[in-house]
Design a protein around this motif. Sequence first.
Motif, short mmCIF file in Angstrom:
data_model
loop_
_atom_site.label_atom_id
_atom_site.label_comp_id
_atom_site.label_asym_id
_atom_site.label_seq_id
_atom_site.Cartn_x
_atom_site.Cartn_y
_atom_site.Cartn_z
N GLU A 324 0.84 -1.21 0.00
CA GLU A 324 0.00 0.00 0.00
C GLU A 324 0.88 1.25 0.00
O GLU A 324 0.60 2.22 -0.72
N TRP A 327 2.20 1.72 -3.51
CA TRP A 327 1.24 2.30 -4.45
C TRP A 327 1.10 3.81 -4.19
O TRP A 327 1.10 4.63 -5.11
N MET A 500 4.21 -2.05 -7.78
CA MET A 500 3.48 -0.79 -7.72
C MET A 500 4.21 0.32 -8.46
O MET A 500 3.84 1.48 -8.38
N TRP A 639 -6.76 -0.35 -1.44
CA TRP A 639 -6.87 -1.50 -2.34
C TRP A 639 -7.92 -1.30 -3.43
O TRP A 639 -7.76 -1.78 -4.54
N ILE A 642 -5.98 0.44 -5.92
CA ILE A 642 -5.02 -0.44 -6.59
C ILE A 642 -5.74 -1.33 -7.59
O ILE A 642 -5.34 -1.48 -8.74
#
Lengths: 852, 456
Positions: A324, A327, A500, A639, A642
Amino acid sequence: MSDNDSVTLTINGREVAAEPGRLLIDVAEELGVFVPRFCYHPGMKPVAVCRMCLVQIEGQRKLQPACSTPVADGMVVNTQEAGAVDAQEGMLEFLLINHPLDCPICDRGGECPLQDQTYKHGPGSSRYVEPKRTYEKALEISDLVVLDRERCVLCWRCVRFSDEIAGDAFIQLVDRGPGTQILTFNDEPFDSYFSGNTIQICPVGALTSKPYRFVARPWDLKSAPSVCSYCSVGCPITNESRDEKLVRCQALPNENVNDFWICDKGRFGYHYVDSDERLTAPLERGANDEFQDVSWDHALERVAAKLRDGARVGVIAGGHLTTEDAWAIGKLAKNVIGTRDVDSRVADAGAPYADVMISGLSPAAGSSATINDLATARTIVWMGPDPKEALPVLYLKLRGAVLDHNAKLIVVSPRRLSLDGFATHVVRSEAGGEARAVDELMSSPAADDIGDPMVICWGPSSPGRDDAGVVAALGRLGAARDAKVLMCPPHSGSQGLLDMGVHPSLDAGHETAAEPGRDTRAILQAAADGRLDVLLLFGADVIADFPDADLAGRALGGGAHVVTVELFPTETATRSDVLLPSAAFAEREGTFTNLERRIQKLEPLLEAPGVAREPWRICVALARLLGDDWGWHSFVDVWNDIRSNVRTHTEVDIDALSARGPTPAPQYESGYEKDPSHSGGVVAGPGGQYPKGYRSGTPFQTGQNWPLSWELRGFEARQRPGIVAGTPNGARPSPSGSTTSTGSAAPDGESADGFVLYAGRMIYDEGTMISKSTALRHIARRPFVELNEEDAKELELSEGDEAVVRANGTEARLEVRLADIARGAVFIPYDQKGFRANTLTSAPRVTLARDL
Amino acid sequence: MAVSQALVVRKRLVEVDEPWKLDIYENTGGYAAAREVVTTSSPEDTLEEVKASGLRGRGGAGFPTGMKWSFVPKDIFPKYLVINHDEGEPGTFKDREMFELDPHQLLEGMIIAAFAVGASKAFIYCRGEFALGSRRMDQAIRSAYEKGYLGSGIFGSSFDFDVVLHRGAGAYICGEESALLDSLEGHRGQPRLKPPFPAVKGLYGQPTVVNNTETLSTLPHIFNHGIDWFRKWGSEKSPGVKVFSVSGHVNNPGNYEVPLGTKLSDVLELAGGMLDGNAPKAVIPGGISAPLLTITDIAMDFETLQAAGTMLGSGGIVFMDHTTCMVRNALIAAEFYEHESCGKCTPCREGTWWQVKVLERIEHGEGRQEDLDLLLDMCERMDGRCFCPLGDTAAWAVRSNLQLFREDFQAHIDEGRCTYETDHRTLVGARAIGPGDAGVTPQPSEGIGSDSEASS
């Protein structure tokens, strides 16, 4: 009723179909019939020594051990027949005659298989009136493990683990009969990288953890599943806390990743989380060059202002960040700030990960093989760092693939690796000649053992080496057949950062960037040259980790405004302008993506100290200040973003990451009916009523003591397998898309002066996290330099001498170790006591001389 | 009625001087059978002949030898032959005698066995304490090599056969065949998990036949004289002759070779009867692992003794008269098992420890009434639940003493002391007085040369 793939048997009156060859004890357990046991462990071969699992099988004269009896068609088994029940009670009576009943002061009390099974199957009192067998108590058999032989029930689990799994039989049975003991040889320490596993699988309190000794009772612990934050194997673990302090990490089983095991670094290297040195509030360099506490708003606004002003921004992220964070960092840098100068390779600066995709070995800049593919491979090629030091549990998997599954292992290395002991072929490449050695494999004796399925393992082995050439050669080797690659970047977060797009030439989802940016070296060079306005460092201690400490130091002094997100005031951090405190892994909900690209979830257990925040939240706040509100408030929000933006991750179901196992069998049949307090549908052991956070109701998540100790519940705990990320479909960038810097080296010619330098990680070093972990920080060794005996002779050096190692104007005095290493090459470990190897690794070659 | 021995395996060592020498062995018919088998027969025929002879293993379990050989897979090489000469069963000293005095007889039997199963290498696992025997065997192996009876192409055939002599390190458990193999491989001597059995996966993971010294020493005679000759002794299921080691309260302790099925009372007569003409109180019929008998009118063969709840075992017979304290007898047995338990499995390791503790208390006058049932209960909980037979037999030994002579135990408890004279004669080994005192060693029969002779 049965065919070749299945046999039908009856257990306690219930018919069950099972795969032939499976062990009765496992089949019964899946049916909900728990057969008590001590020696049996699903991760090791059965030995049938404790005799606790005797059951009645129709037609057999004697009771049979369920742990070593394979199921057979038509077998009729009764675990509750009077003789079997008497055997269980009798065996416990025998075990207890010499077991000290010191449960109140035993670390294992409350989660002890002996205690639990005595409650369920044992006699209420003892008929033994004589004195018990005594031994010296609490022997410290290593810096980490304490042995109490009086408590030992001689189940052999630790001995078998050391011999079968770890391959370092430091702990053994000595003497015989009633005097049989577990001991190390001749008072030598239990010097294994995997010793902690024996503590976890010990069914009594005979082996206990020195750091955890007398620290907590199990019922006081709160626990949460997580993932080890060190290397890229990504072993699932349980974090456990008492009074908001992290006090224990244990392995959580996952048959796809670690089976049941973790290394001692992952198990004992947790104290840094609670270190007093953690950053707790944002700090800003004030007027007289001193740091002062500031509010988040103030700090972030100041950073945002610099970012608004500065056109030239570089972003470097360290390897221990979550997917996370990755990203968010990529998005902040590339979309909001608008810089292409982003990289996540620090210690592994220049590692040609993208080339793995370009060479055709994998559709992504990452593995195409899984760790489990090792077990089914015919051929495994290892071309990387020493896995026992750098990726310890992967070493166990490689060892198992060779010894248990007959894989042929070919190791290419200029120096002896731990794998050499069981490798099928060891190719000792010349100094700097790894790529050539790979190219010559097919014409070497190893060629006979190269076949499909083949897994090529590659990881950057040392800064300054020609890894691009190596990957290209491996690509040629793999192209001739259907080879898969297991790419081994160094850290827990490394692969997630690549996925990412925290990389100068790759965007998220392994898309080739239209316009590649600068890599770590180039960013630092730009900063050092005063060509950067802002340098953002997320968990990147460039002075300690970047292979050229001198360049990193100059970069920080080059005039750029340096912003650091860190756990600790590292040397890099203390030379920054703004320090932002980060939450540590045990404080976070997030995911790590391991070296096989498996995404596994960390659950938060602790509050972050002070106002420390997760790095992705810092990115969110900065983006908002820069005019881009992402609207993220939670892990799920990240998410969702993502999944809708990263092509390889659209299918990732984050609910499945924390999915529970199946509902446990409603009735455990063996012995439980004796216990009136648990006569209902749900069965709990004595641990069932303890207040314990994550444990209550979800034993399979933590694998903890419900109703019996965790290893007995292994099959349920395996139900948190994680998800392997997708790959970009058919999209393979052309080689021209690569701007990967290979560090420095052209292939080393023989004429050049000095020695080709290899530097690598040892499991214990003085890295930031380890050096703050009280249990491990003293284990790092004295720094040394390994060299070939012939070379040493020419330099008039011998084992134990001090050599002066020089490169680029720096020098270090290191102890000489003669080793099996190619002539013309030397090896220096990173970060051993008081010595930072990256002061030397800026140059591809070093010179050695006697210290006069 | 004069009882006499049927001398087969012991014939040479009773009738010939220096029978361990190769020339003497050959002059008395030695190596004829092996030469005949290797040069004129086939492995299949040899195996069939042994099966037809009905020969049963003489080590203790009495498993049919031919059947054991037939379990060896045909197509896996190498195979090994291993001789179990770890004779450690208290009361037994028959293998030791024939090994010391007639080593070539064993080597000849080994050649026949190896030829039948297709093994080209054999290991003799010799009990570590047998110094003289191992020297004699070492010499015998060397002289057999010199003659071409061992080595490549023995007796001019295409059959190669090598023999390695290995001395153990003093563990009773290594008489258990899989523990023996582990010890031979250099590991801790502890029994292996079965299956796989050694015939399929034995020494170094290869098919292995493990046979006892007496079993293979019998083979040359079967091949010399034929099956009918061998089967004229004994019963349908227990044919042939057997060497019994007789000790205890008898006038002439020693080894006696008699047909299987001979009455125990006849064996006693051979040994000169009981000391002072006393009546036997208890008899150990087959090494201390075998439950006691209180009668002597019983045929000494595998099936009769099994039907009587005991076993022929190793053939170590110990006669005890009325001076024997059965509590002490049980304690001696229990101490032996405690000392020799390998420690691998729970019931044997902890059970033997506990048995000794309780028996010690009773013997020393500190017994409690409940101890008797406790002991029996303990035996129940060991019997049949141990990893290997050692623990089971430890239970049998104590249980049979207690069941048959409960009054002895009761008297100890009631009177709070041992009810026998303190200086009474002892049997299979007096209680050790100090470290290293192993008690009374059974006297081997005459004819054993000194160590210096062996090396000459």
